[in-house]
Design a protein around this motif. Structure first.
Motif, short mmCIF file in Angstrom:
data_model
loop_
_atom_site.label_atom_id
_atom_site.label_comp_id
_atom_site.label_asym_id
_atom_site.label_seq_id
_atom_site.Cartn_x
_atom_site.Cartn_y
_atom_site.Cartn_z
N GLU A 192 -18.71 -1.43 7.77
CA GLU A 192 -19.13 -2.96 6.73
C GLU A 192 -18.21 -3.98 6.52
O GLU A 192 -18.22 -5.17 6.83
CB GLU A 192 -19.64 -2.68 5.19
N ASN A 193 -16.74 -3.92 6.55
CA ASN A 193 -15.35 -4.31 6.56
C ASN A 193 -14.77 -3.78 7.30
O ASN A 193 -14.01 -3.71 7.21
CB ASN A 193 -14.86 -4.16 5.29
N PRO A 194 -14.88 -4.34 8.98
CA PRO A 194 -13.90 -4.02 9.63
C PRO A 194 -12.12 -4.12 9.40
O PRO A 194 -11.02 -4.00 9.96
CB PRO A 194 -14.28 -4.04 11.17
N SER A 195 -12.42 -5.71 8.92
CA SER A 195 -10.69 -5.95 7.87
C SER A 195 -9.70 -5.55 7.76
O SER A 195 -9.16 -4.91 7.83
CB SER A 195 -10.78 -7.17 8.11
N ARG A 196 -11.02 -4.41 6.39
CA ARG A 196 -10.37 -3.73 5.59
C ARG A 196 -9.67 -2.35 6.63
O ARG A 196 -8.76 -1.84 6.23
CB ARG A 196 -10.96 -3.44 4.79
N VAL A 197 -10.46 -1.60 6.58
CA VAL A 197 -9.93 -1.01 7.94
C VAL A 197 -8.73 -1.12 8.57
O VAL A 197 -7.49 -0.78 9.18
CB VAL A 197 -10.97 -0.04 9.02
N PHE A 198 -8.36 -2.10 9.40
CA PHE A 198 -7.54 -2.78 10.52
C PHE A 198 -6.04 -2.93 9.46
O PHE A 198 -5.35 -3.01 9.56
CB PHE A 198 -7.63 -4.42 10.65
N MET A 199 -5.84 -3.74 8.17
CA MET A 199 -5.69 -3.99 7.32
C MET A 199 -4.94 -2.53 6.78
O MET A 199 -3.39 -2.48 6.67
CB MET A 199 -5.86 -4.42 5.59
N SER A 200 -5.72 -1.47 6.36
CA SER A 200 -4.84 -0.28 5.75
C SER A 200 -4.51 0.73 7.67
O SER A 200 -3.00 0.83 7.00
CB SER A 200 -6.33 0.74 5.94
N ARG A 201 -4.61 -0.18 8.82
CA ARG A 201 -4.13 1.24 9.60
C ARG A 201 -2.57 0.17 10.03
O ARG A 201 -1.41 0.59 10.14
CB ARG A 201 -4.95 0.43 10.87
N LEU A 202 -2.77 -1.58 10.24
CA LEU A 202 -1.69 -2.36 10.29
C LEU A 202 -0.33 -1.85 8.87
O LEU A 202 0.31 -1.76 9.27
CB LEU A 202 -2.25 -3.35 10.40
N LYS A 203 -1.18 -1.95 7.95
CA LYS A 203 -0.05 -1.60 7.21
C LYS A 203 0.61 -0.05 7.22
O LYS A 203 2.00 -0.27 6.81
CB LYS A 203 -0.52 -2.00 5.81
N ARG A 204 -0.05 0.62 7.49
CA ARG A 204 0.76 2.39 7.64
C ARG A 204 1.59 1.98 9.18
O ARG A 204 2.68 2.19 8.71
CB ARG A 204 -0.39 3.43 8.36
N ALA A 205 1.37 1.14 9.37
CA ALA A 205 2.48 1.25 10.85
C ALA A 205 3.55 0.30 10.47
O ALA A 205 4.97 0.57 10.79
CB ALA A 205 1.49 0.47 12.15
N LEU A 206 3.33 -0.66 10.18
CA LEU A 206 4.80 -1.74 9.66
C LEU A 206 5.98 -0.20 8.86
O LEU A 206 6.54 -0.56 9.26
CB LEU A 206 4.30 -2.81 8.96
N SER A 207 5.12 0.62 8.11
CA SER A 207 5.93 0.87 6.52
C SER A 207 6.90 1.98 7.62
O SER A 207 8.02 2.23 7.19
CB SER A 207 4.95 2.20 5.61
N ALA A 208 6.12 2.56 8.38
CA ALA A 208 6.50 3.44 9.94
C ALA A 208 8.03 3.30 9.96
O ALA A 208 8.87 3.52 10.63
CB ALA A 208 5.81 3.82 10.37
N GLU A 209 7.46 0.99 10.81
CA GLU A 209 8.68 0.75 11.18
C GLU A 209 9.22 -0.36 9.95
O GLU A 209 10.90 -0.76 10.52
CB GLU A 209 8.32 -0.75 12.01
N MET A 210 10.24 0.01 9.14
CA MET A 210 10.56 -0.05 7.99
C MET A 210 10.25 -1.04 8.17
O MET A 210 10.69 -2.64 7.27
CB MET A 210 12.17 0.49 8.27
N ILE A 211 8.69 -2.33 8.01
CA ILE A 211 8.33 -3.81 7.61
C ILE A 211 8.21 -3.97 6.77
O ILE A 211 7.20 -2.97 6.49
CB ILE A 211 7.61 -4.06 9.00
N THR A 212 7.82 -4.07 5.47
CA THR A 212 7.65 -4.17 4.40
C THR A 212 6.67 -5.77 4.18
O THR A 212 7.05 -6.35 4.74
CB THR A 212 8.38 -4.18 3.12
#
Length: 410
Positions: A192-212
């Motif tokens: 129902e909320n694809p934006s929320r899924v996107f945000m979760s995926r993006l934050k995880r990827a940024l964290s892996a790249e040491m981007i806060t």
């Protein structure tokens, strides 16, 4: 040896019967043997070269089209946009950079692209990888504000009002948003909320790249383009939609058409404009109701006359013809007419839902160019669906094998 002789004799008898049945007789036989009330069946088969009608039945009756609506949706958008049209999803920053810190927000501006990180073809660039690469290239290690998703470009609701709520939890009934991600689905279930899924995926990827991401509420400032996420060409999206009968892709394309026509991009205004477009093209529109792009709504209505007219307009467009699954070979038509003389010579979109089985498309030649338009609409099926399908196969074999034999003898 006796079995081989018997088989050859049976094939000869069958061939003789096919030659003996006229196209009109084949249609009448189909109507009488498909197991459906005659008033709930429509057939129209037309030779595109001379406009002659080979067979017809009940052609002006408005009936429920199911997924053959996708053939209308793709035709309409293809007429408006070129085959190499692409969706553009711009990614912005709205603040200054200060020693690796973005003093603002990262903004994703949705564009109704149905292919963003799609799990099915066509496969485009991974938008999350693109964002992390772009931030790293810009030297950004911290976003002081937030990641914002701008979904203001398209109006309306994610689903047409006439869709049944029982479909909402299924992937085929997922909504179409201004920003779509991973087909707005998780396996066979809708998201129902694809934006929320996107945000979760993006934050995880940024964290892996040491981007806060600090997540401060900084408001919004002047936007500066970071990069532009570009989809595969729309003809690839169309082909995937037609081969797999993808409702979400079809709804996105209808809304895209409305937006390109200067409307608000809602399903309702896009459907109204699509109806007006085919009216302006002098199609027979009496009784036609266009409610959505996919055919999931049970409020859609088409006639065999309308579908035949639309297919005739598009008949010389090789790109459009290539969207239709080939009988016996591809997609939703893989088992239809398989290992018959029409295997690979019929290209049609199928449409099915409870009580409905439809076909719309073309008879094609050796170069896969359309020679005839074919429309078969069956509603109110209460008996065997397989019986109705088999009757449709028999009718097409009788019509086209008979026509080929007649031409060979002329």
């Amino acid at each position: 040896m006796n079995r081989i002789i018997m088989l050859m004799a049976l094939l000869l008898v069958k061939a003789t019967l096919l030659m003996a049945v006229t196209s009109e007789e084949a249609v009448r036989k189909f109507v009488n043997t498909c197991g459906i009330r005659p008033e709930s069946v429509a057939v129209m088969i037309v030779n595109l070269a001379d406009g002659d009608t080979l067979g017809q039945h009940n052609t002006s009756m408005p009936l429920l089209p199911a997924s053959i609506m996708k053939a209308v949706t793709t035709a309409t958008l293809l007429e408006k946009a070129s085959a190499d049209y692409r969706y553009h999803t711009p990614i912005y920053i709205d603040g200054p950079l200060d020693m690796g810190i973005l003093r603002g927000n990262l903004i994703v501006e949705g564009a109704c692209d149905p292919s963003v990180n799609s799990a099915v073809e066509p496969f485009g660039q991974d938008i999350i990888e693109e964002i992390t690469d772009a931030l790293r290239l810009a030297g950004i290690t911290k976003i002081e504000g937030n990641v914002l998703i701008d979904e203001t470009a398209y109006g309306g609701t994610p689903r047409p009002a006439s869709w049944h709520p029982s479909d909402f939890k299924e992937a085929y009934g997922t909504g179409i948003h201004t920003f779509n991600f991973e087909n707005n689905a998780n396996g066979r279930k809708s998201v129902e909320n694809p934006s929320r899924v996107f945000m979760s995926r993006l934050k995880r990827a940024l964290s892996a790249e040491m981007i806060t991401i600090d997540g401060k509420d900084l408001g919004e400032g002047k936007r500066t383009l970071l990069f532009d996420h570009v989809s595969p060409p729309v003809d690839e999206i169309m082909r995937s939609c037609m081969m797999r009968s993808d409702n979400m892709f079809a709804e996105a394309m209808l809304r895209t058409y409305g937006k390109l026509e200067g409307k608000d991009g809602s399903t309702e205004t896009a459907a109204t404009r699509e109806l007006a477009y085919w009216t302006d093209r002098d199609m027979p529109m009496e009784g036609v109701e266009i409610i959505d792009g996919s055919g999931l709504s049970r409020s859609n209505r088409v006639t065999a006359d309308f579908m035949t007219g639309m297919l005739g307009v598009m008949g010389d467009n090789a790109t459009y013809a290539s969207f239709f699954p080939l009988a016996g070979q591809e997609g939703t038509l893989k088992s239809f007419l398989a290992e018959t003389p029409l295997d690979s010579y019929i290209a049609m979109k199928t449409g099915s839902m409870k009580g409905v089985q439809c076909y719309a498309g073309y008879k094609v030649d050796e170069n896969y160019m359309p020679t005839h338009s074919v429309v078969i609409i069956m509603n109110d099926i209460t008996g065997s669906r397989s019986k109705a399908k088999k009757a449709a196969e028999t009718m097409l074999l009788e019509i086209f094998c008979n026509e080929s034999n007649i031409k060979e003898n002329e």
